[in-house]
Write a protein that holds these residues in place. Sequence first.
Motif, short mmCIF file in Angstrom:
data_model
loop_
_atom_site.label_atom_id
_atom_site.label_comp_id
_atom_site.label_asym_id
_atom_site.label_seq_id
_atom_site.Cartn_x
_atom_site.Cartn_y
_atom_site.Cartn_z
N HIS A 279 35.04 54.84 26.99
CA HIS A 279 34.03 53.88 27.45
C HIS A 279 34.50 52.50 27.03
CE1 HIS A 279 29.45 52.75 27.44
NE2 HIS A 279 30.15 52.04 28.30
N GLU A 280 34.74 51.64 27.99
CA GLU A 280 35.37 50.36 27.71
C GLU A 280 34.76 49.25 28.55
OE1 GLU A 280 39.66 48.71 28.98
OE2 GLU A 280 39.78 50.30 27.49
N LEU A 281 34.77 48.04 28.00
CA LEU A 281 34.47 46.82 28.74
C LEU A 281 35.80 46.09 28.88
CD1 LEU A 281 32.49 44.85 30.07
CD2 LEU A 281 32.18 43.80 27.81
N SER A 282 36.31 46.04 30.11
CA SER A 282 37.61 45.44 30.38
C SER A 282 37.45 44.03 30.91
CB SER A 282 38.37 46.26 31.43
OG SER A 282 38.68 47.52 30.95
N THR A 283 38.38 43.16 30.52
CA THR A 283 38.41 41.78 30.98
C THR A 283 39.58 41.62 31.95
OG1 THR A 283 37.50 41.03 28.88
CG2 THR A 283 38.59 39.37 30.24
N PHE A 284 39.32 40.92 33.04
CA PHE A 284 40.33 40.68 34.07
C PHE A 284 40.42 39.19 34.36
CE2 PHE A 284 38.86 44.95 34.57
CZ PHE A 284 39.99 45.68 34.90
N GLU A 285 41.62 38.74 34.74
CA GLU A 285 41.83 37.35 35.14
C GLU A 285 42.73 37.32 36.36
OE1 GLU A 285 43.42 34.65 32.22
OE2 GLU A 285 41.89 35.19 30.75
N ALA B 204 44.63 43.81 44.96
CA ALA B 204 43.25 44.19 44.66
C ALA B 204 42.36 42.99 44.95
CB ALA B 204 43.12 44.62 43.21
N PRO B 205 41.35 43.13 45.81
CA PRO B 205 40.51 41.98 46.13
C PRO B 205 39.54 41.60 45.01
CG PRO B 205 39.77 43.92 47.33
CD PRO B 205 41.03 44.30 46.62
N THR B 206 39.20 42.55 44.15
CA THR B 206 38.22 42.31 43.08
C THR B 206 38.73 42.92 41.77
OG1 THR B 206 37.02 44.36 43.46
CG2 THR B 206 36.29 42.42 44.72
N ALA B 207 38.11 42.51 40.68
CA ALA B 207 38.45 43.09 39.38
C ALA B 207 38.12 44.58 39.37
CB ALA B 207 37.69 42.37 38.27
N GLU B 208 37.00 44.96 39.99
CA GLU B 208 36.64 46.38 40.05
C GLU B 208 37.67 47.20 40.81
OE1 GLU B 208 33.33 49.43 41.88
OE2 GLU B 208 32.67 47.39 41.46
N SER B 209 38.15 46.68 41.91
CA SER B 209 39.15 47.43 42.68
C SER B 209 40.45 47.58 41.89
CB SER B 209 39.40 46.80 44.05
OG SER B 209 39.89 45.49 43.94
N LEU B 210 40.80 46.57 41.09
CA LEU B 210 41.98 46.72 40.23
C LEU B 210 41.72 47.76 39.16
CD1 LEU B 210 44.87 45.91 39.58
CD2 LEU B 210 43.93 44.17 38.04
N PHE C 216 44.58 40.68 37.29
CA PHE C 216 45.32 41.38 36.24
C PHE C 216 44.36 41.80 35.14
CE2 PHE C 216 48.60 38.88 38.25
CZ PHE C 216 49.68 39.76 38.29
N PHE C 217 44.64 42.94 34.52
CA PHE C 217 43.90 43.42 33.35
C PHE C 217 44.38 42.63 32.14
CE2 PHE C 217 44.16 46.12 29.57
CZ PHE C 217 42.85 46.46 29.38
N VAL C 218 43.44 42.06 31.35
CA VAL C 218 43.80 41.29 30.16
C VAL C 218 43.65 42.16 28.92
CG1 VAL C 218 43.29 39.26 28.74
CG2 VAL C 218 43.13 39.12 31.23
#
Length: 161
Positions: free
Chosen positions: A110-116, A26-32, A123-125
């Motif tokens: 409805h969620e606010l997801s954090t990625f690293e 996945a190139p971006t957090a959104e694509s993941l 990856f989804f945190v």
Amino acid sequence: MKECPCGTGKNYSDCCEPIIKGTKKAPTAESLMRSRYTAFAVGALDHVEKSHHSSTRSELDMDSVKSWANNSEWLGLEIRETDKGTEKDTTGKVEFKCKFIFNGAEQTHHELSTFEKENGEWFFVDGVMRNNTVRRSEPKIGRNDPCSCGSGKKAKKCCHQ
């Protein structure tokens, strides 16, 4: 399947499928985020586990996730906002809403997801629920049912505390 469930309008084979199958990162957090939603929609739940960050993966109850995902009808994903999470970033946030039917009732998550990024891969945190107005046609989720947020935890140990 032609159109990808993630809502980009692209063909599944050109959108989330390569990320889910591991042939493309996945190139971006959104694509993941989009590929994780699609994994729920198409039943490719190994991707949900594999794309979970190593620091929080042990908290994931895959039996509950599989039960929830396989007993839901996935109706659509809406990306509300992103903060960072580009190819150049190492962290990012994605706010999204998805609709699904679970136990005969249409629901919105409805969620606010954090990625690293870890070793150059997103990856989804974790995720924080946003305020939702839930209209249930069925009884509310029981304490020992999987949490509706998709964390894989029991409701009593997650959002329903």
